[in-house]
Enzyme design. Structure first.
Site, PDB file in Angstrom:
ATOM      1  CE  LYS A  94      -4.112  -2.026   2.004  1.00 47.07           C
ATOM      2  NZ  LYS A  94      -5.086  -1.973   3.084  1.00 47.07           N
ATOM      3  CE  LYS A 153      -5.419   1.889   5.242  1.00 52.14           C
ATOM      4  NZ  LYS A 153      -6.151   2.710   4.230  1.00 52.14           N
ATOM      5  N   GLY A 167      -9.548  -5.922   5.110  1.00 50.02           N
ATOM      6  CA  GLY A 167     -10.021  -5.149   6.253  1.00 50.02           C
ATOM      7  C   GLY A 167      -9.193  -5.374   7.524  1.00 50.02           C
ATOM      8  CG  HIS A 227     -15.352   1.856  -0.373  1.00 52.04           C
ATOM      9  ND1 HIS A 227     -14.266   1.216   0.179  1.00 52.04           N
ATOM     10  CD2 HIS A 227     -15.390   1.464  -1.668  1.00 52.04           C
ATOM     11  CE1 HIS A 227     -13.667   0.492  -0.759  1.00 52.04           C
ATOM     12  NE2 HIS A 227     -14.340   0.606  -1.881  1.00 52.04           N
ATOM     13  CE  LYS A 272     -15.284  -2.919  -1.344  1.00 57.13           C
ATOM     14  NZ  LYS A 272     -14.431  -3.158  -2.517  1.00 57.13           N
ATOM     15  CD  GLU A 278     -11.131  -1.058  -2.669  1.00 59.08           C
ATOM     16  OE1 GLU A 278     -11.942  -1.966  -2.909  1.00 59.08           O
ATOM     17  OE2 GLU A 278     -10.487  -0.982  -1.610  1.00 59.08           O
ATOM     18  CD  GLU A 319      -7.100  -2.076  -0.937  1.00 53.33           C
ATOM     19  OE1 GLU A 319      -6.007  -2.671  -0.918  1.00 53.33           O
ATOM     20  OE2 GLU A 319      -8.153  -2.593  -0.541  1.00 53.33           O
ATOM     21  NE  ARG A 331      -8.858  -8.737  -5.235  1.00 60.21           N
ATOM     22  CZ  ARG A 331     -10.023  -8.291  -4.804  1.00 60.21           C
ATOM     23  NH1 ARG A 331     -11.112  -8.464  -5.543  1.00 60.21           N
ATOM     24  NH2 ARG A 331     -10.140  -7.643  -3.670  1.00 60.21           N
ATOM     25  CB  VAL A 365     -17.094  -9.600  -4.874  1.00 60.87           C
ATOM     26  CG1 VAL A 365     -18.469 -10.191  -4.593  1.00 60.87           C
ATOM     27  CG2 VAL A 365     -16.002 -10.437  -4.227  1.00 60.87           C
TER      28      VAL A 365
HETATM   29  P1  ADP Z   1      -8.213  -3.544   2.805  1.00 57.93           P
HETATM   30  O1  ADP Z   1      -7.127  -3.743   1.787  1.00 57.93           O
HETATM   31  O2  ADP Z   1      -7.972  -4.317   4.045  1.00 57.93           O
HETATM   32  O3  ADP Z   1      -9.588  -3.700   2.234  1.00 57.93           O
HETATM   33  P2  ADP Z   1      -8.464  -0.614   2.645  1.00 57.93           P
HETATM   34  O4  ADP Z   1      -7.292   0.295   2.652  1.00 57.93           O
HETATM   35  O5  ADP Z   1      -9.147  -0.822   1.326  1.00 57.93           O
HETATM   36  O6  ADP Z   1      -8.046  -2.019   3.293  1.00 57.93           O
HETATM   37  O7  ADP Z   1      -9.541  -0.115   3.685  1.00 57.93           O
HETATM   38  C1  ADP Z   1     -10.668  -0.873   4.001  1.00 57.93           C
HETATM   39  C2  ADP Z   1     -11.688  -0.033   4.705  1.00 57.93           C
HETATM   40  O8  ADP Z   1     -11.119   0.556   5.903  1.00 57.93           O
HETATM   41  C3  ADP Z   1     -12.192   1.158   3.898  1.00 57.93           C
HETATM   42  O9  ADP Z   1     -13.239   0.812   3.007  1.00 57.93           O
HETATM   43  C4  ADP Z   1     -12.658   2.079   5.030  1.00 57.93           C
HETATM   44  O10 ADP Z   1     -13.883   1.577   5.516  1.00 57.93           O
HETATM   45  C5  ADP Z   1     -11.593   1.881   6.106  1.00 57.93           C
HETATM   46  N1  ADP Z   1     -10.476   2.845   5.971  1.00 57.93           N
HETATM   47  C6  ADP Z   1      -9.285   2.645   5.358  1.00 57.93           C
HETATM   48  N2  ADP Z   1      -8.508   3.755   5.399  1.00 57.93           N
HETATM   49  C7  ADP Z   1      -9.223   4.700   6.057  1.00 57.93           C
HETATM   50  C8  ADP Z   1      -8.994   6.094   6.412  1.00 57.93           C
HETATM   51  N3  ADP Z   1      -7.861   6.722   6.098  1.00 57.93           N
HETATM   52  N4  ADP Z   1      -9.976   6.738   7.076  1.00 57.93           N
HETATM   53  C9  ADP Z   1     -11.142   6.124   7.396  1.00 57.93           C
HETATM   54  N5  ADP Z   1     -11.418   4.831   7.100  1.00 57.93           N
HETATM   55  C10 ADP Z   1     -10.484   4.116   6.431  1.00 57.93           C
END
Ligand code: ADP
Length: 461
Positions: free
Chosen positions: A127, A170, A177, A220, A249, A287, A299, A303, A306
């Site tokens: 990431k 992160k 998630g 999102h 989701k 995303e 991110e 791929r 779903v």
């Molecule tokens: P993963 O790869 O585990 O799916 P993501 O980076 O896509 O991780 O984040 C998953 C979810 O976490 C997002 O859809 C959101 O709900 C929450 N999230 C991630 N980053 C943030 C942020 N900077 N602020 C608020 N929520 C976040």
């Protein structure tokens, strides 16, 4: 239409091994057949009776029920491809779909990996490097450095202060998630970092962490792209996937409600630019979190996702076929100007789980009724008599609807859910039916916390 030089290297393969299971194995097999390609289905011992086994040209059991010994067993899959004479591997989603080492091993074995190059997967899989690539391409990102957190406590404190609390820690290698922790204020910063680092080390094999602003009430919103090997890329509109439980989701829709073209257009074009800059091939999703009128990249998924059907319904593009054609070396047969978004689409993930506790529910489906009618699509691998195994993800079907407006699509989903009957196991259908009666959801534009809050209120009632 884009400029079309020569259709280079088309038909590089005529047989595709589908390295996945469940509804997506059915979906990919269908796309292959439509394109005149032969298919090889694989299964674990638990999936020997899978219905897509009998419709594939070859069907091989590659290992025991646990995913680590079957669907994640790279050597077994590559051997199956060789034995069955496959020229390509479609990884679907989950399992090995974002595994750069597997993509590289497939290519080394002389197979086409239906996806981007292993180096694109590696860049986007981390990431931090993904964020760096996006910043370089002009894609708007969440405030925070595009570098890993150092060890020095004072520097970490300074970074947090510069971003401003609350922040989120992160894992660079995180996914599904997991590997994230919100830090509301300074006094819990170091503890949160230590815990997340340990989790990241254990779960993702890398302790690398980064920090960004925690957005408190975002939606999102994601952008689907498709690219060929010849410098052509388009975005196919946007989806809203804010209805999440534990960062997973549950319901997705296209387009995202209330997002006007003026605000999304530059973001879509920035995604296309980013694809061209990193030499991306195939389908992918950018995303974003969307808050107070601004988009923030979180991110990229390298791929098929779903929720791709909602975009198929609104754009009219068969995303799986387009993905396979890109892997065959075809020139993309649509230009940005050809992309339209018609009407509104919803997808419900039907899971084999208790509608209240959300605990997985395995067992035999004793009765199944699926809805039919205009604008209704069901992507599933189950049938009456199907045994839902406890070994894998609980997704048993995707219910997708399409109608001219969002309100009509919601009504159609209510109708479709009313016509869906699954007996013998528990499913989340009662929960989905209740959600589609909710007033705020019907209004649209609810944020990523809405579903959890709704569930809390429902439990308390
Ligand atoms: P993963 O790869 O585990 O799916 P993501 O980076 O896509 O991780 O984040 C998953 C979810 O976490 C997002 O859809 C959101 O709900 C929450 N999230 C991630 N980053 C943030 C942020 N900077 N602020 C608020 N929520 C976040």
């Amino acid at each position: 239409m884009p400029e079309t030089p020569e259709q280079s290297a088309t038909g590089r393969f005529d047989t595709v091994l589908i390295a996945n299971r469940g509804e997506i194995a059915v979906r990919i097999q269908r796309a292959c057949r439509d394109l005149g390609l032969k298919t090889v289905a694989i299964c674990s011992e638990a999936d020997r009776e899978a219905p897509y086994g009998s419709t594939a040209d070859s069907f091989l059991c590659i290992g025991p029920s646990t995913a680590a010994k079957s669907y994640l067993n790279q050597d077994a899959i590559l051997l199956a491809a060789r034995l069955a004479g496959a020229g390509a591997i479609h990884p679907g989603y989950g399992f090995l779909s974002e595994n750069a080492a597997f993509a590289s091993a497939a290519e080394k074995a002389g197979l086409t990996f239906i996806g981007p190059t292993s180096s694109s997967i590696a860049t986007m899989g981390d990431k931090i490097s993904a964020k760096r690539a996006m910043v370089a391409a002009g894609v708007p990102c969440v405030p925070g450095p595009d570098t890993a957190l150092p060890d020095d406590p004072a520097t970490i404190e300074r970074i947090a202060l510069e971003i401003g609390y609350p922040v989120i820690i992160k894992a660079a290698g995180g996914g599904g998630g997991r590997g994230m922790r919100v830090v509301p204020k300074a006094d819990v910063l170091h503890e949160a970092i230590a815990l997340t680092r340990e989790e990241a080390r254990k779960a993702f094999g890398s302790p690398s962490l980064y920090m960004e602003k925690f957005l408190e009430h975002p939606r999102h919103i994601e952008i689907q792209v498709i690219c060929d090997d010849h410098g052509n890329a388009v975005w196919l509109g946007h989806r809203d996937c804010s209805m999440q439980r534990r960062h997973q989701k549950v319901v997705e829709e296209a387009p995202a409600a209330g997002i006007v073209p003026d605000i999304i257009q530059p973001v879509g074009m920035a995604c296309v630019q980013a694809c061209l800059q990193i030499g991306y091939r195939g389908v992918g999703t950018f995303e974003f979190l969307y808050e107070d009128g601004a988009f923030y990249f979180i991110e990229m998924n390298t791929r098929l996702q779903v929720e791709h059907p909602v975009t198929e319904m609104t754009s009219g593009v068969d995303i799986v076929q387009a993905q396979i054609k890109a892997a065959q070396g075809h020139v993309l047969d649509l230009a940005q100007g050809d992309v339209t978004c018609e009407g509104h689409s919803f997808e419900c993930r039907i899971n084999a789980e208790d509608p209240d506790s959300f605990l997985p529910s395995a067992g035999v489906v004793t009765h199944l009724a699926l809805p039919t009618g205009p604008g209704i699509r069901v992507d599933t691998h189950i049938h009456a008599g199907y045994k839902v195994s406890p070994y894998y993800d609980s997704l048993i079907a995707k219910l997708i609807v399409h109608a001219p407006t969002r309100a009509e699509a919601m009504a159609r989903m209510r109708e479709a859910l009313a016509g869906t009957e699954v007996e013998g196991i528990s499913t989340n259908i009662p929960f989905l039916r209740a959600l589609f009666e909710d007033g705020a959801f019907a209004q649209g534009e609810t944020d990523i916390h809405y579903l959890e809050q709704w569930l809390k209120l429902r439990r308390a009632a």
